[in-house]
Enzyme design. Structure first.
Site, PDB file in Angstrom:
ATOM      1  N   CYS A 170     -40.975 -50.682 -64.838  1.00 37.88           N
ATOM      2  CA  CYS A 170     -42.134 -51.516 -64.525  1.00 37.88           C
ATOM      3  C   CYS A 170     -42.200 -52.791 -65.344  1.00 37.88           C
ATOM      4  O   CYS A 170     -43.154 -53.547 -65.218  1.00 37.88           O
ATOM      5  CB  CYS A 170     -43.399 -50.696 -64.657  1.00 37.88           C
ATOM      6  SG  CYS A 170     -43.369 -49.296 -63.512  1.00 37.88           S
ATOM      7  N   HIS A 310     -50.934 -55.747 -68.828  1.00 29.67           N
ATOM      8  CA  HIS A 310     -50.303 -54.742 -67.965  1.00 29.67           C
ATOM      9  C   HIS A 310     -51.402 -53.970 -67.244  1.00 29.67           C
ATOM     10  O   HIS A 310     -51.322 -53.734 -66.043  1.00 29.67           O
ATOM     11  CB  HIS A 310     -49.429 -53.820 -68.813  1.00 29.67           C
ATOM     12  CG  HIS A 310     -48.722 -52.765 -68.033  1.00 29.67           C
ATOM     13  ND1 HIS A 310     -47.786 -53.063 -67.076  1.00 29.67           N
ATOM     14  CD2 HIS A 310     -48.824 -51.413 -68.050  1.00 29.67           C
ATOM     15  CE1 HIS A 310     -47.331 -51.932 -66.542  1.00 29.67           C
ATOM     16  NE2 HIS A 310     -47.949 -50.925 -67.107  1.00 29.67           N
ATOM     17  N   GLU A 321     -52.284 -50.624 -74.899  1.00 28.69           N
ATOM     18  CA  GLU A 321     -52.193 -52.073 -74.763  1.00 28.69           C
ATOM     19  C   GLU A 321     -53.218 -52.779 -75.647  1.00 28.69           C
ATOM     20  O   GLU A 321     -52.915 -53.812 -76.270  1.00 28.69           O
ATOM     21  CB  GLU A 321     -52.399 -52.462 -73.292  1.00 28.69           C
ATOM     22  CG  GLU A 321     -52.135 -53.929 -73.049  1.00 28.69           C
ATOM     23  CD  GLU A 321     -51.877 -54.235 -71.585  1.00 28.69           C
ATOM     24  OE1 GLU A 321     -52.376 -53.486 -70.717  1.00 28.69           O
ATOM     25  OE2 GLU A 321     -51.194 -55.231 -71.308  1.00 28.69           O
ATOM     26  N   LYS A 342     -53.966 -55.912 -61.615  1.00 23.07           N
ATOM     27  CA  LYS A 342     -53.680 -54.640 -60.932  1.00 23.07           C
ATOM     28  C   LYS A 342     -54.954 -54.027 -60.376  1.00 23.07           C
ATOM     29  O   LYS A 342     -54.912 -53.200 -59.477  1.00 23.07           O
ATOM     30  CB  LYS A 342     -52.988 -53.656 -61.884  1.00 23.07           C
ATOM     31  CG  LYS A 342     -51.567 -54.068 -62.250  1.00 23.07           C
ATOM     32  CD  LYS A 342     -50.852 -52.978 -63.026  1.00 23.07           C
ATOM     33  CE  LYS A 342     -49.457 -53.399 -63.466  1.00 23.07           C
ATOM     34  NZ  LYS A 342     -49.472 -54.344 -64.605  1.00 23.07           N
ATOM     35  N   HIS A 347     -50.371 -51.582 -58.562  1.00 24.11           N
ATOM     36  CA  HIS A 347     -49.223 -51.595 -59.462  1.00 24.11           C
ATOM     37  C   HIS A 347     -47.947 -51.477 -58.630  1.00 24.11           C
ATOM     38  O   HIS A 347     -47.586 -50.395 -58.179  1.00 24.11           O
ATOM     39  CB  HIS A 347     -49.332 -50.439 -60.454  1.00 24.11           C
ATOM     40  CG  HIS A 347     -48.267 -50.436 -61.513  1.00 24.11           C
ATOM     41  ND1 HIS A 347     -47.255 -51.366 -61.562  1.00 24.11           N
ATOM     42  CD2 HIS A 347     -48.068 -49.611 -62.563  1.00 24.11           C
ATOM     43  CE1 HIS A 347     -46.471 -51.110 -62.592  1.00 24.11           C
ATOM     44  NE2 HIS A 347     -46.943 -50.046 -63.216  1.00 24.11           N
ATOM     45  N   PHE A 406     -41.816 -47.182 -67.443  1.00 26.78           N
ATOM     46  CA  PHE A 406     -41.075 -45.941 -67.606  1.00 26.78           C
ATOM     47  C   PHE A 406     -39.691 -46.291 -68.170  1.00 26.78           C
ATOM     48  O   PHE A 406     -39.097 -47.303 -67.809  1.00 26.78           O
ATOM     49  CB  PHE A 406     -40.899 -45.235 -66.259  1.00 26.78           C
ATOM     50  CG  PHE A 406     -42.127 -44.501 -65.790  1.00 26.78           C
ATOM     51  CD1 PHE A 406     -43.352 -44.649 -66.432  1.00 26.78           C
ATOM     52  CD2 PHE A 406     -42.067 -43.646 -64.704  1.00 26.78           C
ATOM     53  CE1 PHE A 406     -44.473 -43.958 -66.002  1.00 26.78           C
ATOM     54  CE2 PHE A 406     -43.185 -42.950 -64.265  1.00 26.78           C
ATOM     55  CZ  PHE A 406     -44.391 -43.113 -64.908  1.00 26.78           C
TER      56      PHE A 406
END
Lengths: 422, 87, 405
Positions: A170, A310, A321, A342, A347, A406
């Site tokens: 990602c 993110h 974050e 997002k 996402h 990931f």
């Protein structure tokens, strides 16, 4: 300073394919209005899945999804080509660049998964056969190895230089642009068509995120399902889309009179070496990536005018974050506007990093920061300014975008309004 | 009545998440946490998925977040079974 | 582009002819091959039936049961090779893990794992999909798992550029040595020997339908009928040359890559890439002692590559070998293995042969078909992927001082 002139990288073209808005300007209008594009899953039948919400792209009917030789292109490839064409037309470099000085570097986390699954179902008789039957369509190989996505874009723009896909989960959408900028800075290329694409919304992807309970189950209220930084958040909403840019070496761009969105001034990336899916609460590695990006940009934390987070909508990410921004930006983290798009466009895994870079470029262009939609219940553990629900005028000159993925990847990029010394 | 026992959890762990050398599941299953046994949250999820499938139930998210030991997991599956029987 | 030479200080190999570095290297010199009928699944009904399979490797004792459950076979092979490379280099003792990175190439991810989960999904339902599917299939899995296993937190990455990607991963790794990383694990280990991968290879064309392992994959031979697909590859540890004095197998000194569009003559781009790699290395063509060619194993692709080698080096002016003839084409792993073999060839002054092939004289190349001894200073490695991907690197001996440099 080195005697050698430092080569600088600017963005001169932007193309976007996003849920709720195909095209750069519709996408940007939607973000400024704080409209969410999450809805009931329809790319595949939602029944039987825990999470039945998604942020899906409605492609215009006239988009061509086949190659001249008849091969059916994967949806991620189609997105990439639509976005690349918009970016290319926007930058309008015409024939300024020799083909060998032009490259393509695109991000994607899961490549042509959707097409692989479609062909698999057919060839395996819906999973009945392990030894799948032999007659596959020839384009199966293109789905199998996703560098084909970059190859199609190279054909489109006429690039003979290095062509590749960067696949770092990602953070692919940040890392591909970072890699492209490095190729220009180091002198390998003068221009790169870069960005990222993803079309992951098919049964296998929905099922695998169901299995780890990472996605939202707000199936009754899909438009409110993505709630980053909200105390009631319940997981991310799977999305799809693409953003593609034309990156050019500064002097070339200026020589041909290109309009410059911004300069790519800093990029940093780290691995957390912790877990393939998990994040540590202290955010140390993301903080290091941010610091590396600031260092390369020669920018200090107080100069950051906006952070595109993110903000995936999981509690783990919100804490990670926020900690990372506090760690890397210090007190500035408590003042700077931070938002997660997002909340509106979902996402889209490998693509989202580039879609967020597109948002940053438009923030710099127009002086407006998009909000975090659906942020109605503040979380007492999250003390920063997440720009809830309403966009805000901010005369931003330097912006930061961050991503976690990931595999443990943590990436950050700094973009700045172009300043040219006279 | 509990339906799922620690033996079931142990079997599902072995099948789904594997066992590392040096981990004594026989002794540890009743006394140690998943973390102490070397299992991460995905291993717990995978094991819970297996037990849920085998028994036709699903552990809810909130309960899953609180699971620390193999016994917690067995309890969660048993509770889901009991709720399914009532409903 | 390689700005400063990068030293290869660690090599780990898993291949169809050897499950560690020296085992592979000895087998390679002896001309052993690992091509045979597919055993992993029943391939008898497919158009291609031969493969280079990794045999007799049991990663379980080293990796443990938990990793075995959550990874595809190709990741297991990758972790074994990475551990060998890391141990070989000794970087864990010399550098902070926070400053070591991992940059690998991939082509299709953990494909057999993916096939199994697709089957679970479609034959049994979504609740049967593994919790590990979310990352066991994706292209970044090997970099992520190597990073976790060794605690490496430096700038890392993954590139997909079909069979050429590993050379690009090496070049990116070399660049990151100058952006703060002290060491990099690079290269690629790849493998898709499952039915669902097999149909994709066959659909792509270019795989041989031959059934005799000794005449199936014949690069530069007039009988060439296509390639044999294999699995495995190599991981390499790179460090700054200045930090690696006395410990380097070889130096990575040049890289270039390019793309052949469908309307183009492949030789134009291939020649440009080879010449750019040599220029980047600052090594003249007449100083190259050996070429590890891509050796696609189809008449047309071999003719193109031979034409480029002739035009850059002159007819029969440089020895050419295709070590992968012994193992098949390992997707992203193939070029990584070639670089590992090139580094070992530089170390030992030995050129491994191209097994089975009898060169077509029309190609005008000096194809090495028997092992050759003789000191080597500079080696070119060429890699081509399906769909137009072309890359090349130049390696030199760490003991070699180019004249006039």
């Amino acid at each position: 300073m080195s005697a050698r002139q430092q080569r600088r990288v600017v963005v001169t073209g932007v193309g976007v394919v996003a849920p709720g808005g195909v095209g750069r300007e519709p996408f940007w209008t939607q973000l400024q209005e704080g409209r969410t594009a999450t809805r009931r899953l329809s790319n595949c039948p939602p029944e039987g899945f825990r999470s039945q919400v998604a942020a899906e792209v409605d492609l215009p009917a006239d988009v061509v999804a086949t190659r001249p030789d008849g091969a059916v292109l994967d949806r991620a490839t189609v997105f990439a080509m639509v976005a690349a064409r918009e970016a290319w037309d926007d930058a309008a470099p015409a024939s300024h660049y020799a083909a060998e000085r032009l490259g393509v570097c695109l991000g994607s986390a899961v490549g042509a998964t959707t097409s692989l699954e479609r062909v698999y179902r057919d060839m395996s008789h819906e999973g009945e056969l392990w030894n799948v039957v032999a007659d596959a369509p020839p384009e199966l190989y293109d789905y199998f190895v996703p560098s084909s996505i970059a190859a199609e874009v190279a054909e489109l723009v006429g690039a003979d230089g290095p062509v590749s896909v960067i696949s770092t989960g990602c953070t692919s959408g940040i890392d591909a642009v970072g890699q492209a900028a490095d190729l220009i800075r180091s002198g390998v290329l003068d221009a790169v068509v870069s960005g990222a694409t993803e079309a992951p919304i098919s049964e296998i992807t929905v099922a695998c995120f169901d299995s780890i309970r990472a996605t939202s189950t707000d199936n009754e209220t899909p438009e409110r399902a993505s709630r980053p930084f909200d105390a009631t958040r319940g997981g991310f909403v799977l999305g799809e889309g693409a953003a593609v840019f034309v990156l050019e070496e500064l002097t070339h761009a200026l020589d041909r009179g290109a309009t410059v969105y911004a300069e790519v001034v800093g990029y940093g990336s780290r691995c957390n070496a912790h877990h393939m899916t998990g994040l540590r609460a202290d955010g140390a590695e993301l903080a290091e990536a941010v610091t590396a990006a600031l260092d390369q940009a020669q920018v200090t934390a107080p100069e950051i005018d906006y952070v595109n987070a993110h903000g995936s909508g999981t509690k783990q990410n919100d804490l990670h974050e926020t900690a990372a921004l506090l760690r890397s930006l210090g007190e500035r983290a408590r003042e700077v506007p931070i938002s997660s798009i997002k909340s509106m466009v979902g996402h889209s895994l490998g693509a989202i990093g580039s879609i967020e870079i597109a948002a940053c470029l438009l923030v710099l262009r127009d002086g407006v920061v998009p909000p975090t939609a659906n942020l109605t219940t503040p979380d007492p553990d999250l003390p920063l300014d997440y720009v809830p629900n309403t966009s805000r005028a901010v005369a931003a000159r330097t912006v930061l975008t961050t991503g976690s993925g990931f595999g443990g990847f943590q990436s950050a990029m700094v973009l700045r309004t172009l300043e040219v010394a006279r | 009545m509990p339906v799922i026992t620690l033996d079931d959890v142990k079997r599902a762990l072995v099948e789904g998440a594997g066992v590392d050398a040096g981990v004594d599941l026989e002794r540890g299953i009743a006394t140690l946490t998943f973390e102490e046994l070397g299992y991460d949250s995905l291993a717990v999820l995978e094991t819970g998925l297996r037990l849920g499938r085998e028994n036709g139930v699903e552990i809810d998210d909130e309960q899953l977040a609180d699971i620390e030991t193999p016994q917690d997991l067995a309890d969660a599956v048993n509770q889901a079974l009991a709720e399914a029987a009532v409903a | 582009m390689i700005r400063e030479p990068a030293a290869i200080t660690g090599i780990g190999i898993v291949s169809p002819i050897g499950n560690d570095r020296e085992a592979h290297w000895i087998a390679q010199q002896k001309g052993v091959h690992g091509i045979a009928a597919v055993e992993r699944f029943d391939a008898s009904s497919y158009a291609s039936t031969l493969a280079g399979e990794v045999r007799d490797l049991d990663p379980a004792p080293a990796l443990g049961g938990r990793l075995m459950s959550s990874t595809d076979w190709m990741t297991q092979m990758s972790l074994v090779a990475a551990a060998e490379a890391v141990a070989d280099s000794g970087i864990a003792e010399r550098h902070e893990p926070g400053r070591c990175g991992v940059f690998t190439a991939s082509t299709a991810g953990g494909y057999e794992f993916g096939q199994r989960e697709l089957q679970n999904l479609w034959s049994r339902g979504p609740k049967y999909v593994s919790a590990y599917q979310s990352y066991a299939w994706f292209y970044a899995v090997n970099t992520g798992q190597i990073s976790i296993r060794h605690g490496f937190k430096g700038h890392s990455g993954v590139v997909v550029a079909d069979a050429a990607g590993a050379l690009d991963a090496l070049a990116s790794s070399a660049a990151h040595l100058h952006h703060g990383n002290a060491a990099m694990v690079s290269g690629a280990v790849d493998g898709t020997l499952c039915p669902w991968g097999w149909v994709a290879h066959v659909a792509g064309g270019g795989t041989t339908s031959a059934s005799d392992p000794e005449t199936a994959y014949l690069p530069f031979d007039p009988r060439a009928s296509g390639a044999v697909v294999g699995e495995g590859g190599a991981h390499l540890v790179l460090e700054r040359a200045a930090d690696a004095t006395g410990r380097a197998y070889a130096l990575l000194v040049g890289h270039a890559s390019g793309f052949v569009r469908s309307s183009q003559d492949p030789t134009t781009v291939l020649r440009r890439v080879v010449e750019a790699a040599l220029a980047d290395a600052d090594v003249r063509p007449d100083r190259i002692d050996l070429v590890l060619a891509d050796g696609a194993g189809t008449v047309a692709a071999d003719a193109d590559e031979a034409a480029v080698l002739r035009s850059v080096f002159g007819p029969r002016r440089v020895p050419v070998t295709v070590p992968k003839a012994a193992v098949g084409r390992l997707q992203a792993g193939g070029a990584a293995l070639d670089v590992a073999v090139a580094a070992l060839a530089l170390r030992d002054g030995l050129t491994p042969p191209t097994v089975h092939s009898q060169v077509d004289p029309a190609h005008g190349i000096d194809l090495v078909t028997e092992p050759r001894a003789g000191s080597l200073n500079s080696v070119l490695v060429v890699a081509r992927g399906r769909g137009g991907f072309v890359s090349a690197v130049v390696l030199t001996s760490p003991h070699h001082h180019p004249e006039g440099a």
